[in-house]
Write an enzyme that holds these catalytic residues in place. Sequence first.
Site, PDB file in Angstrom:
ATOM      1  N   HIS A 101       4.640  50.570 -41.331  1.00  0.00           N
ATOM      2  CA  HIS A 101       4.318  49.612 -42.658  1.00  0.00           C
ATOM      3  C   HIS A 101       3.982  48.147 -42.474  1.00  0.00           C
ATOM      4  CE1 HIS A 101       4.660  53.109 -45.318  1.00  0.00           C
ATOM      5  NE2 HIS A 101       5.783  53.448 -44.600  1.00  0.00           N
TER       6      HIS A 101
ATOM      7  N   GLU B  87      10.642  63.533 -43.546  1.00  0.00           N
ATOM      8  CA  GLU B  87      10.514  62.991 -44.855  1.00  0.00           C
ATOM      9  C   GLU B  87       9.474  63.519 -45.789  1.00  0.00           C
ATOM     10  OE1 GLU B  87       9.308  58.796 -43.779  1.00  0.00           O
ATOM     11  OE2 GLU B  87       7.901  59.417 -42.156  1.00  0.00           O
TER      12      GLU B  87
ATOM     13  N   ASP C 262      10.004  58.558 -48.586  1.00  0.00           N
ATOM     14  CA  ASP C 262       8.779  59.485 -48.486  1.00  0.00           C
ATOM     15  C   ASP C 262       9.324  60.937 -48.971  1.00  0.00           C
ATOM     16  OD1 ASP C 262       6.327  58.109 -47.774  1.00  0.00           O
ATOM     17  OD2 ASP C 262       7.170  57.569 -46.002  1.00  0.00           O
TER      18      ASP C 262
END
Length: 268
Positions: free
Chosen positions: A45, A152, A178
Amino acid sequence: MTTFRELLRSSDGPAVGTFVKIPAIEVAEIVGNAGFDFVVIDTEHALLSVRDVYSLLVVYSRMGVAPLVRITDHGYGDAQRYLDAGAAGILVPHVSNGVQAGAAMRQFLFPPAGTRGMGYASRAGLWGTLPGGPAEYVRAGQEDVVRIAMIEERESVDDIEAILAAPGVDGVFIGPGDLSLSMGEPMGSPAVHDAVTACIEAAVTAGVPVGTLVQGEDQIRLRAEQGCRFLLVGNDTGMLTAAARQTRSTARVALAPPPAPATVDEKG
Ligand code: 3PY
Ligand code: MG
């Protein structure tokens, strides 16, 4: 330096780490000085180049803070370089099931268990001077490096037993953000909370070190009591954001015009 694997086995409380997204040595020194046990350099990310990751790995490891890397996907390419640069562990995002977990982790194990290549002349091999030679480079890569599957997705929760049992999985990390998206639930909903708890319980029963992302004292205490061996709190960008806003707000409050005097009517 204590390895991340030793931290996971220690009888002390869970290891505490934070996500790192800023490729600045100054920030790395500030975060490292704060006393975290480990960091996760986040290439999933954050726009970090391989060179950025390399610098962060060097700074954090020199400060005695175990640096792990969250890779972008399940691929081999960059992860091999991070391991050869001395990453203490790899987090593989979005591992949906046991088959995927085994396939991903094979790449980070040397033969015959996996397909990682020999890179003794790298930083992990102390540029070819590691005491113990190539055999020690391979041993450390096999036994000290920690391979973590991220849970996730709803499917990963359903297949948690198989992921925990997959060869090469040294730990699991549950991503509540997530997971909530995948479950179609708001962050922090009771259903997400319970799914995280169920995964932690399954990991504890299987004897596999488990961690998750936590916020606030109550959650930190709860997840530690449930048996998490490593906890991630926040990230460097969040810390900077909070400090910047707090600093600006202090000045704003100090410079605010004094309240207007009460009118005669208000005095009654
Ligand atoms: C998530 O919550 O999705 C994560 O990846 C943990 O940071
Ligand atoms: Mg995630």
